[in-house]
Design a protein around this motif. Structure first.
Motif, PDB file in Angstrom:
ATOM      1  N   SER A   1       0.973  -1.205  -0.030  1.00 14.27           N
ATOM      2  CA  SER A   1       0.308   0.136   0.036  1.00 14.27           C
ATOM      3  C   SER A   1       0.845   1.410  -0.033  1.00 14.27           C
ATOM      4  O   SER A   1       0.371   2.356  -0.136  1.00 14.27           O
ATOM      5  N   CYS A   2       2.109   1.337   0.181  1.00 14.85           N
ATOM      6  CA  CYS A   2       3.005   2.352   0.407  1.00 14.85           C
ATOM      7  C   CYS A   2       2.747   3.295  -0.893  1.00 14.85           C
ATOM      8  O   CYS A   2       2.956   2.834  -1.979  1.00 14.85           O
ATOM      9  N   ILE A   3       2.736   4.557  -0.453  1.00 13.85           N
ATOM     10  CA  ILE A   3       2.729   5.458  -1.676  1.00 13.85           C
ATOM     11  C   ILE A   3       4.002   6.413  -1.657  1.00 13.85           C
ATOM     12  O   ILE A   3       4.163   7.599  -2.166  1.00 13.85           O
ATOM     13  N   ARG A   4       5.216   5.739  -1.008  1.00 17.54           N
ATOM     14  CA  ARG A   4       6.407   6.263  -1.382  1.00 17.54           C
ATOM     15  C   ARG A   4       6.470   7.724  -0.740  1.00 17.54           C
ATOM     16  O   ARG A   4       7.100   8.407  -1.457  1.00 17.54           O
ATOM     17  N   CYS A   5       5.998   8.156   0.375  1.00 21.37           N
ATOM     18  CA  CYS A   5       5.983   9.463   0.779  1.00 21.37           C
ATOM     19  C   CYS A   5       7.206   9.861   1.559  1.00 21.37           C
ATOM     20  O   CYS A   5       7.646  11.006   1.487  1.00 21.37           O
ATOM     21  N   GLY A   6       7.942   8.678   2.215  1.00 21.02           N
ATOM     22  CA  GLY A   6       9.209   9.056   2.995  1.00 21.02           C
ATOM     23  C   GLY A   6       9.150   9.438   4.343  1.00 21.02           C
ATOM     24  O   GLY A   6       9.892   9.523   5.080  1.00 21.02           O
ATOM     25  N   ALA A   7       7.831   9.540   4.769  1.00 23.55           N
ATOM     26  CA  ALA A   7       7.313  10.016   6.043  1.00 23.55           C
ATOM     27  C   ALA A   7       8.026   9.129   7.230  1.00 23.55           C
ATOM     28  O   ALA A   7       8.705   9.447   8.169  1.00 23.55           O
ATOM     29  N   CYS A   8       7.980   7.912   6.945  1.00 22.56           N
ATOM     30  CA  CYS A   8       8.582   6.786   7.836  1.00 22.56           C
ATOM     31  C   CYS A   8      10.270   7.029   7.828  1.00 22.56           C
ATOM     32  O   CYS A   8      10.688   6.631   9.143  1.00 22.56           O
ATOM     33  N   MET A   9      10.852   7.382   6.799  1.00 24.22           N
ATOM     34  CA  MET A   9      12.185   7.520   6.931  1.00 24.22           C
ATOM     35  C   MET A   9      12.325   8.946   7.700  1.00 24.22           C
ATOM     36  O   MET A   9      13.509   9.008   8.675  1.00 24.22           O
TER      37      MET A   9
ATOM     38  N   PRO B   1      12.284   2.293   7.362  1.00 23.58           N
ATOM     39  CA  PRO B   1      11.317   1.338   7.681  1.00 23.58           C
ATOM     40  C   PRO B   1      10.832   0.450   6.890  1.00 23.58           C
ATOM     41  O   PRO B   1      10.545  -0.680   6.853  1.00 23.58           O
ATOM     42  N   ILE B   2       9.905   1.138   5.562  1.00 21.51           N
ATOM     43  CA  ILE B   2       9.381   0.581   4.643  1.00 21.51           C
ATOM     44  C   ILE B   2      10.567  -0.412   3.854  1.00 21.51           C
ATOM     45  O   ILE B   2      10.182  -1.656   3.530  1.00 21.51           O
ATOM     46  N   GLY B   3      11.898   0.325   3.629  1.00 28.82           N
ATOM     47  CA  GLY B   3      12.631  -0.617   2.805  1.00 28.82           C
ATOM     48  C   GLY B   3      13.041  -1.812   3.804  1.00 28.82           C
ATOM     49  O   GLY B   3      13.302  -2.940   3.116  1.00 28.82           O
TER      50      GLY B   3
ATOM     51  N   VAL C   1       3.034   7.761  11.291  1.00 26.98           N
ATOM     52  CA  VAL C   1       3.050   8.808  10.623  1.00 26.98           C
ATOM     53  C   VAL C   1       2.499   8.272   9.220  1.00 26.98           C
ATOM     54  O   VAL C   1       2.232   9.017   8.287  1.00 26.98           O
ATOM     55  N   CYS C   2       2.785   7.175   9.055  1.00 27.40           N
ATOM     56  CA  CYS C   2       2.162   6.502   7.661  1.00 27.40           C
ATOM     57  C   CYS C   2       0.822   6.823   7.168  1.00 27.40           C
ATOM     58  O   CYS C   2      -0.023   6.581   7.806  1.00 27.40           O
ATOM     59  N   PRO C   3       0.667   7.633   5.926  1.00 28.66           N
ATOM     60  CA  PRO C   3      -0.482   8.096   5.587  1.00 28.66           C
ATOM     61  C   PRO C   3      -1.498   7.054   5.153  1.00 28.66           C
ATOM     62  O   PRO C   3      -2.691   7.092   5.279  1.00 28.66           O
TER      63      PRO C   3
ATOM     64  N   LYS D   1      -1.377   4.052   6.925  1.00 27.72           N
ATOM     65  CA  LYS D   1      -1.584   3.030   7.968  1.00 27.72           C
ATOM     66  C   LYS D   1      -0.991   1.644   7.924  1.00 27.72           C
ATOM     67  O   LYS D   1      -1.384   0.790   8.077  1.00 27.72           O
ATOM     68  N   ILE D   2       0.281   1.349   7.179  1.00 27.41           N
ATOM     69  CA  ILE D   2       0.935   0.362   7.139  1.00 27.41           C
ATOM     70  C   ILE D   2       1.563  -0.014   8.680  1.00 27.41           C
ATOM     71  O   ILE D   2       2.122   1.053   9.247  1.00 27.41           O
ATOM     72  N   ASP D   3       1.290  -0.934   9.181  1.00 25.51           N
ATOM     73  CA  ASP D   3       1.647  -1.350  10.451  1.00 25.51           C
ATOM     74  C   ASP D   3       3.263  -1.728  10.513  1.00 25.51           C
ATOM     75  O   ASP D   3       3.628  -2.686  10.822  1.00 25.51           O
ATOM     76  N   LEU D   4       3.952  -0.601  10.083  1.00 26.32           N
ATOM     77  CA  LEU D   4       5.549  -0.817   9.820  1.00 26.32           C
ATOM     78  C   LEU D   4       6.220  -1.806  11.128  1.00 26.32           C
ATOM     79  O   LEU D   4       6.690  -2.735  10.679  1.00 26.32           O
ATOM     80  N   HIS D   5       6.088  -1.087  12.315  1.00 27.04           N
ATOM     81  CA  HIS D   5       6.880  -1.748  13.315  1.00 27.04           C
ATOM     82  C   HIS D   5       6.699  -3.134  13.770  1.00 27.04           C
ATOM     83  O   HIS D   5       7.247  -3.775  13.990  1.00 27.04           O
TER      84      HIS D   5
HETATM   85  S1  SF4 Z   1       5.249   6.388   5.476  1.00 28.94           S
HETATM   86 FE1  SF4 Z   1       4.006   4.662   4.750  1.00 28.94          FE
HETATM   87  S2  SF4 Z   1       3.346   5.534   2.799  1.00 28.94           S
HETATM   88 FE2  SF4 Z   1       5.161   6.643   3.392  1.00 28.94          FE
HETATM   89  S3  SF4 Z   1       7.190   5.813   2.654  1.00 28.94           S
HETATM   90 FE3  SF4 Z   1       6.652   4.729   4.704  1.00 28.94          FE
HETATM   91  S4  SF4 Z   1       5.589   2.982   4.122  1.00 28.94           S
HETATM   92 FE4  SF4 Z   1       5.260   4.077   2.372  1.00 28.94          FE
END
Ligand code: SF4
Lengths: 196, 459
Positions: free
Chosen positions: B301-309, B330-332, B360-362, B364-368
């Motif tokens: 679902s990632c939209i590659r916004c970079g917020a998680c970085m 985190p997403i990487g 912050v993930c827009p 809502k991927i449950d990254l952690h």
């Molecule tokens: S915050 Fe969510 S949508 Fe944005 S890059 Fe990270 S995983 Fe992808």
């Protein structure tokens, strides 16, 4: 099997059970959308000018330094500006290089983010004009403001559209040490006249 | 396999720069917060975005067929690629068949993933990345270190030096405005000379058969409205069902990415430029396999916004290159080991599991939580170094047995304060390399409570 068919087959095999498709939320309603629009447009580096009447545009244009000194001007708004470039005479979009100012009509503005919807039909024969020009002037009727992107997409008809762009301020970058620089590849300035 | 911590070491060694990197990204995170707070329905938007993505992925094959039909009606030529090699071959064929040797590109993480540039360059095509940050790293022969801010690892002096060498700017000049102006002039020439433009895709719409590209610089617009040929490359997961879904994602994307209300240009392509042609390449490259994995499919679902970085305390202090993958952070740390668990086994551990990324993930991927699940997989699959596995087995025994826990606590409190520093901070204590152990308390919590209770009883 073609790549297309094998991809689609893999996706059908691996997809989870169908979940429902929600409707977008209603979205914020601003008490004064024009004020919100002006703030948003200014915050993205644009210059916002409110004018009561269409006749006020030409004198106001002369106050823009880049316009006053411009050699090549192309106006796509009937009756506005000292247009001296015949866009229909251009054989190729590359001939737009060197254009100082383009004046373009925006169909409507979005209050929440200062974006202006410009359909391909407003860009004349060469759609490159909005980004090749050194300076951009947008003219938007004050009656045509929506609150949020939700309302924006209710208005846009994609059937037969071909091309359309939301423009929000001038071209910019912050790729060198996060320092904001206006005028990356596209317009170095973006002035908006909200008229009426 | 070189682990994340080892790769981060050179970055962390330059403390001043690492600190700047940390602060610069945190500043972007704060800008994101201000934008998010300005929208009362922010959380509802995230929820909706997440549900739209989940729905789309659950019926992705149908939506792709719908997209293909409508795009074809819009005179867009649709191509399909199972993997990176096929993607590169398709792009090359489109160019080669038309005798095209000069290509301008705007940002596309997918083409980074497929290593398109070296593939085309080896076949005689000049490829120019036109996003300023990407052009900078291209001239340095480096990959981007961040998906939205490709040159965030560099200081303006580095770029000044590079431009002096490559573009002939004044020696020693490092003013961002001056350097940007020089790049503008240089890249205008490239745009004017280009015979084709290549872009990524932020969102494609099944219902309308078109797609959207967002930039601040306008480079995607220059690159697709001057040349006659436009090629757009997308992973299938970029699709949304309806045009009204764009509103949801566009309201979230720029605010989450850079703390702007929207990008300067949000361009909608529903047909080729006048007299030209428009191609779209839909790519799988391992994504359909991820779709089949229940625990991890949401990473699509990632939209590659970079917020998680920007928010990640590990990314901010270790830099994008420490991940060794196209998509860092985190997403990487999910996507890389999903593709290649052997080589990226250390990435799920490159996290403090603080959960800031998920917050912050827009979409809502449950990254952690996914990173945590991945760690468990890694330990079960013995992809974790033996020392770490033994240490974990030891710890879980001690923590599960009251007597062992009490004994270990007592020994620690009694012995560690008396030990010489060299012994406590020896090479066997990597934790202590940049940190001090807290002072050992005299009593255990259990001891304190017991004493308390005895005193109360005495009264
Ligand atoms: S915050 Fe969510 S949508 Fe944005 S890059 Fe990270 S995983 Fe992808």
């Amino acid at each position: 099997m073609s790549s297309r068919d094998s991809i689609l087959a893999a996706l059908r095999r691996n997809a989870p059970a169908t979940s429902p498709l929600p409707e977008p939320p209603a979205g914020i309603v601003y008490p004064d959308p024009a004020k919100q629009f002006a703030e948003a447009f200014t915050s993205v580096g644009g210059k916002f000018v409110r004018l009561a009447r269409r006749e006020d545009i030409d004198p106001e244009l002369e106050k823009i330094e880049a316009y006053a000194h411009a050699r090549k001007i192309a106006s796509l708004v009937a009756g506005i500006g000292r247009s001296n470039v015949d866009l229909n005479g251009l054989k190729d979009p590359h001939e737009l290089e060197g254009l100082d100012v383009a004046i373009i009509a925006g169909e409507f503005g979005v209050a929440e983010n200062g974006a202006v919807w410009v359909p391909g039909s407003a860009l004349g024969p060469q759609r490159a004009i909005f980004v090749v020009t050194q300076h951009l002037v947008l003219v938007v009727p004050a009656s045509e403001l929506v609150h949020t992107m939700h309302q924006a997409y209710e208005r846009i008809r994609f059937q037969g559209l071909g091309f359309g762009v939301f423009i929000s301020g001038p071209s910019k970058t912050a790729d060198i040490e996060q320092a904001l620089v206006i005028g990356a590849h596209g317009a170095r300035s973006c002035t908006l006249f909200l008229v009426g | 396999m070189i682990g994340h911590a080892e790769k981060a070491a050179p970055f962390a060694a330059n403390e001043k720069r690492a600190h700047w990197h940390d602060q610069a990204l945190w500043f972007v995170r704060l800008k994101r917060d201000r934008q998010a707070e300005s929208i009362p329905e922010w959380e509802e938007l995230r929820q909706t975005a997440s549900a739209i993505k989940a729905h789309t992925l659950s019926r992705i094959a149908d939506y792709l067929e719908e997209f293909e039909r409508n795009a074809t009606n819009n005179r867009i030529q649709v191509h399909w690629a199972c993997d990176a090699a096929e993607h590169n071959a398709i792009v090359h064929k489109i160019l080669a068949d038309r005798g095209i040797t000069r290509l301008v590109k705007s940002k596309s993480m997918l083409t980074e993933e497929c290593h398109l540039n070296p593939y085309l360059e080896a076949r005689g095509i000049e490829v120019t990345d036109t996003d300023l940050g990407e052009r900078i790293v291209q001239l340095r022969h480096e990959p981007p270190s961040h998906i939205v801010l490709p040159a965030i690892h560099l200081k303006k002096e580095d770029i000044g030096e590079l431009f002096h060498k490559e573009l002939g700017t004044q020696a020693g000049a490092s003013d961002p405005k001056y350097l940007t102006e020089a790049a503008r002039g240089h890249l205008r020439q490239k745009f004017m000379a280009a015979q084709a433009g290549l872009t990524g895709v932020n969102f494609a719409v099944a219902e309308t058969g078109g797609f959207v590209v967002c930039t601040n610089e306008g480079n995607a617009d220059m690159g697709t409205s001057l040349p006659r040929v436009h090629i757009a490359c997308m992973g299938f997961e970029k699709l949304v069902p309806r045009s009204k879904d764009l509103a949801v994602f566009l309201r979230l994307l720029a605010r989450s990415a850079t703390g702007q209300p929207v990008t300067s240009y949000t361009t909608h392509f529903h047909g080729p430029v006048r007299g030209g042609e428009l191609h779209i390449v839909i790519v799988d490259n391992g994504r359909s396999t991820i779709l089949g994995q229940e625990t991890f499919r949401r990473s699509l679902s990632c939209i590659r916004c970079g917020a998680c970085m920007n928010t990640c305390p590990v990314f901010r202090r270790s830099g994008g290159y420490s991940y060794g993958y196209t998509i860092p952070g985190p997403i990487g740390s999910l996507l890389a080991p999903l593709r290649d668990p052997k080589n990226f086994a250390s990435l799920p551990f490159a996290s403090s599991l603080c959960g800031s990324c998920s917050d912050v993930c827009p979409v809502k991927i449950d990254l952690h939580h996914e990173l945590y699940a991945f760690r468990q997989d890694m330990v079960r699959g013995k992809r974790v170094p033996l020392a770490k596995r033994l240490a974990m087995a030891g710890m879980s025994y001690v923590l599960a047995q009251t007597w062992a826990y009490r004994l270990a606590g007592g020994l620690m409190r009694g012995i560690v304060p008396r030990m010489p520093r060299a012994l406590v901070y020896g090479p066997w204590n990597p934790w202590g390399r940049q940190r001090e152990l807290p002072p050992m308390p005299r009593h255990s919590a259990r001891g304190l409570i017991q004493r308390d209770l005895t005193q109360k009883g005495a009264k």
